[in-house]
Design a protein around this motif. Structure first.
Motif: not given
Ligand code: GLY
Length: 423
Positions: A291-297, A331-332, A359-361, A380-385
């Motif tokens: 986490d946050p790698e899952s938000e890209l996986i 992601c950021v 963008i996925i938030c 708080v948030l992770v923005l992925s693209n």
């Protein structure tokens, strides 16, 4: 199908987001008050989250599959409990989770099976640890607590004095409790860091996805270590040759060694590596999605991930069944001031509906309070693209992130910067 997802951060939001487009799934159930998760799943309130209480709640639901996100319930044996009750579960048993929950276990596993890693010795006694570390000097060692420490168990001292203080804190003052009562003093290695993620059913393993994350809180890798401030895929130095060498020398021997050890690893094997001048070496293993790698996986996964979760849980993972999109991803993470130390929660978050749909938030720490979305954590948030280049992903995210605001928010502005130089 009815699916339970355990965990309450951005990682679990991303897993639920990916599952939520699968028509075969009738219901996703979570135990989290995370607003992002609650938008996509049914929220069941629980008052105790110890693994026995969790197990009895899950038995009442009788789901077709449970997916366990965090390392803590895995290391305490949630999978063992559920499997004993014939509940299909994605995530390793507590014996297999030792690959993350005991660094001494995993170092022995590597040393006994010729899996490339740096040399380490183990200590419980302060004087012995002090003498050994002084013989090596601060700049050549890394000190690691044996047990789980929520990202706070790895130390790279900047002087001999600091090195002795760290040993004193761990071995005499019990700073990390039981997790730091045994430690490793490891030879420091240098190179390029990368995390490699493979699904495995204990025998077969999937094509990996390689991700570079940013652990330090501030730009230019300054400040304390965090759970991760952002990441990108693929690394600029990744190649087919490197991938094959990592699979042959590290991933396959690890999976085989775990099986030989009577603790077959089934789930997501997350291997932290250093690509040194002598080739790739393991820094550590984790027994879960990052986490946050899952938000890209999750956005990079091609097709329905439910099939892979089921194949792993059913010990039926077929070679080449996992495909990753031929895209780049970044992601950021948006945080609350003070993270990773002390931070405040409860800040109203504005602008969530204004960001571009590409963008996925993902929500790491948010909750509804008085009909408003407010912050509820350090991350708080992770923005992925996902796009055709890291540069485009960066531009997409950094132009949209400005539309979101909450008091005292901050994020790193240099995620992926080093990867775009050669694009
Ligand atoms: N991002 C690092 C971790 O999940 O452990």
């Amino acid at each position: 199908m009815k699916i339970v997802v355990i965990g309450s951060g951005g990682r679990e939001h991303s897993i639920i987001w990916k599952l939520s487009s699968d028509k075969r799934i009738k219901e996703i159930i979570s135990f989290s008050d995370n607003y992002g998760i609650n938008q996509l799943s049914k929220h069941l309130e629980i008052f105790n989250d110890d693994i026995d209480s969790l197990t009895s709640e899950i038995l009442k639901i009788n789901p077709d599959l449970v997916i366990v996100g965090p390392e803590d319930p895995l290391s305490k044996g949630i999978t063992n409990n559920l499997l004993e009750n014939n509940i299909r579960t994605f995530g390793p048993t507590k014996e297999a989770a030792r690959i993350e929950s005991s660094k001494i276990f995993s170092k022995n596993l590597m040393m006994d099976n010729n899996i490339p890693t740096s040399y380490a010795e183990f200590f419980t006694d302060f004087d012995k640890a002090k003498n050994y570390s002084l013989s090596k000097e601060f700049k050549n060692i890394v000190i690691k607590a044996d047990g789980l420490a929520a990202g706070k168990g790895v130390f790279l001292p900047d002087s001999n004095e600091e090195m002795i203080d760290i040993l004193n804190d761990l071995l005499n003052k019990n700073k990390l409790g039981n997790s730091g009562k045994s430690i490793l003093i490891e030879d420091r290695i240098f190179g390029k860091e990368v995390s490699v993620f493979c699904f495995t059913d204990g025998f077969n393993y999937s094509k990996p996805i390689a991700i570079c994350d940013y652990k330090r809180v501030f730009e230019n890798d300054l400040g304390g270590n965090t759970g991760g401030m952002g990441c990108y895929t693929p690394p600029e130095f990744w190649s087919d040759e490197l991938e094959i060498s990592i699979l042959n020398k590290i991933i396959e021997p690890t999976i085989n060694a775990m099986r030989k050890n009577d603790s077959p690893f089934k789930g997501m094997l997350y291997t932290g590596l250093m690509i040194t001048s002598d080739g790739p070496k393991v820094i550590e293993y984790n027994c879960r999605f990052g986490d946050p790698e899952s938000e890209l996986i999750m956005p990079m996964f091609e097709g329905e991930i439910l099939d892979t979760f089921l194949d792993v849980a059913n010990s039926n993972l077929k070679n080449n069944s996992v495909r990753w999109k031929n895209k780049k991803g970044l992601c950021v993470v948006m945080c609350s001031e003070g993270y990773p130390e002390k931070y405040k929660s409860g800040y109203e978050i504005n602008g969530l509906d204004e960001i571009d749909k590409k963008i996925i938030c993902f929500h790491s720490g948010t909750v509804i309070s008085n009909n408003k979305v407010v912050s509820n954590g350090g991350r708080v948030l992770v923005l992925s693209n996902i796009d055709d280049s890291i540069n485009e992903c960066r531009n997409n995210i950094y132009s949209e992130i400005q539309k979101i605001s909450f008091e005292n928010s901050f994020y790193r502005k240099d995620i992926g910067l080093r990867a775009i130089e050669n694009e």
